[in-house]
Structure formats: C-alpha cells, structure tokens
Design a protein around this motif. Structure first.
Motif, PDB file in Angstrom:
ATOM      1  N   MET A   1      46.897   9.827-127.372  1.00 51.02           N
ATOM      2  CA  MET A   1      47.753   9.855-126.118  1.00 51.02           C
ATOM      3  C   MET A   1      47.073   8.955-125.216  1.00 51.02           C
ATOM      4  SD  MET A   1      50.122  11.247-126.494  1.00 51.02           S
ATOM      5  CE  MET A   1      51.215  11.950-125.867  1.00 51.02           C
ATOM      6  N   CYS A   2      45.742   9.021-125.202  1.00 54.25           N
ATOM      7  CA  CYS A   2      44.892   8.134-124.055  1.00 54.25           C
ATOM      8  C   CYS A   2      45.207   6.464-124.466  1.00 54.25           C
ATOM      9  CB  CYS A   2      43.466   8.710-124.164  1.00 54.25           C
ATOM     10  SG  CYS A   2      43.393  10.195-123.250  1.00 54.25           S
ATOM     11  N   ALA A   3      45.046   6.263-125.661  1.00 53.95           N
ATOM     12  CA  ALA A   3      45.338   4.879-126.040  1.00 53.95           C
ATOM     13  C   ALA A   3      46.755   4.468-125.747  1.00 53.95           C
ATOM     14  CB  ALA A   3      45.038   4.759-127.618  1.00 53.95           C
ATOM     15  N   ASN A   4      47.562   5.313-126.029  1.00 51.33           N
ATOM     16  CA  ASN A   4      48.894   5.053-125.919  1.00 51.33           C
ATOM     17  C   ASN A   4      49.386   4.738-124.054  1.00 51.33           C
ATOM     18  OD1 ASN A   4      51.816   4.487-125.847  1.00 51.33           O
ATOM     19  ND2 ASN A   4      52.222   6.722-125.545  1.00 51.33           N
TER      20      ASN A   4
ATOM     21  N   LEU B   1      54.796  12.777-126.249  1.00 51.93           N
ATOM     22  CA  LEU B   1      54.607  14.070-126.350  1.00 51.93           C
ATOM     23  C   LEU B   1      55.807  14.850-126.994  1.00 51.93           C
ATOM     24  CD1 LEU B   1      52.606  15.003-123.134  1.00 51.93           C
ATOM     25  CD2 LEU B   1      51.606  15.139-125.626  1.00 51.93           C
ATOM     26  N   LEU B   2      57.007  14.493-126.353  1.00 50.87           N
ATOM     27  CA  LEU B   2      58.161  15.276-126.848  1.00 50.87           C
ATOM     28  C   LEU B   2      58.457  14.683-128.448  1.00 50.87           C
ATOM     29  CD1 LEU B   2      60.633  14.644-123.820  1.00 50.87           C
ATOM     30  CD2 LEU B   2      59.669  16.723-124.638  1.00 50.87           C
ATOM     31  N   LEU B   3      58.056  13.416-128.595  1.00 52.81           N
ATOM     32  CA  LEU B   3      58.270  12.927-129.963  1.00 52.81           C
ATOM     33  C   LEU B   3      57.428  13.752-130.862  1.00 52.81           C
ATOM     34  CD1 LEU B   3      60.104  10.921-132.085  1.00 52.81           C
ATOM     35  CD2 LEU B   3      58.072   9.268-131.405  1.00 52.81           C
TER      36      LEU B   3
ATOM     37  N   ILE C   1      53.600   7.529-117.241  1.00 51.70           N
ATOM     38  CA  ILE C   1      54.137   8.962-117.298  1.00 51.70           C
ATOM     39  C   ILE C   1      55.186   9.116-118.141  1.00 51.70           C
ATOM     40  CG2 ILE C   1      55.045  10.861-115.981  1.00 51.70           C
ATOM     41  CD1 ILE C   1      53.105   9.945-113.677  1.00 51.70           C
ATOM     42  N   ILE C   2      56.267   8.120-118.086  1.00 51.81           N
ATOM     43  CA  ILE C   2      57.634   8.313-118.798  1.00 51.81           C
ATOM     44  C   ILE C   2      57.084   8.069-120.278  1.00 51.81           C
ATOM     45  CG2 ILE C   2      59.624   7.072-119.314  1.00 51.81           C
ATOM     46  CD1 ILE C   2      59.859   6.696-116.369  1.00 51.81           C
ATOM     47  N   ALA C   3      56.354   7.166-120.681  1.00 55.25           N
ATOM     48  CA  ALA C   3      55.901   6.814-122.187  1.00 55.25           C
ATOM     49  C   ALA C   3      55.062   8.005-122.495  1.00 55.25           C
ATOM     50  CB  ALA C   3      55.162   5.653-122.145  1.00 55.25           C
ATOM     51  N   THR C   4      54.020   8.774-121.778  1.00 55.44           N
ATOM     52  CA  THR C   4      53.493   9.712-122.243  1.00 55.44           C
ATOM     53  C   THR C   4      54.375  10.873-122.555  1.00 55.44           C
ATOM     54  OG1 THR C   4      51.478   8.839-121.119  1.00 55.44           O
ATOM     55  CG2 THR C   4      51.390  11.304-121.891  1.00 55.44           C
TER      56      THR C   4
ATOM     57  N   PHE D   1      57.743  20.304-134.957  1.00 54.37           N
ATOM     58  CA  PHE D   1      58.623  21.301-135.367  1.00 54.37           C
ATOM     59  C   PHE D   1      59.487  21.358-136.513  1.00 54.37           C
ATOM     60  CE2 PHE D   1      63.152  23.496-134.498  1.00 54.37           C
ATOM     61  CZ  PHE D   1      62.449  24.714-134.509  1.00 54.37           C
ATOM     62  N   GLY D   2      59.869  19.973-136.831  1.00 58.58           N
ATOM     63  CA  GLY D   2      60.359  19.616-138.070  1.00 58.58           C
ATOM     64  C   GLY D   2      59.806  19.648-139.175  1.00 58.58           C
TER      65      GLY D   2
END
Length: 62
Positions: A1-4, A26-28, A19-22, A34-35
C-alpha cells in the motif's frame, strides 16, 4: 500500500490522486479476498458433497 501511494505521489504530485488510488486499491484487495473466501467455501462444499455421495468417510490422523 505504501509503495503504491508513494509511486502515485511521485508520478502525479497530487495528494488527491494518492487518496483515490489507495482507496481503489483497498477496494480491489477486499473484493479479491472476498472472492477467494467464497471460492474456498464452494470448493469445500463440493468435496463434502462428493464424499457424501460415495458414502466414504475419511479419517485423517495427525
């Protein structure tokens, strides 16, 4: 996450994009997790049904 987050920031120099990319990442990750849990439950159910159909009982010893 931090690297991204750091990569997005150094490329775009925009906190808003970070913020949007993070959040999107996270959602992905949550959807993928879940999958994978659903897949494991489905696979376990299929195996259990196959064992019940054949009438075999397996005993696992440690």
């Amino acid at each position: 996450m931090c690297a991204n987050a750091l990569t997005v920031y150094f490329v775009s120099h925009s906190i808003r994009r970070v913020i949007i990319a993070t959040v999107c990442t996270l959602l992905l990750l949550q959807v993928a997790y879940f999958g994978s849990v659903l897949f494991l439950v489905w696979r376990a159910r299929c195996k259990r049904r196959a064992v019940e159909r054949t009438g075999q009982r397996r005993c696992y010893h440690s």
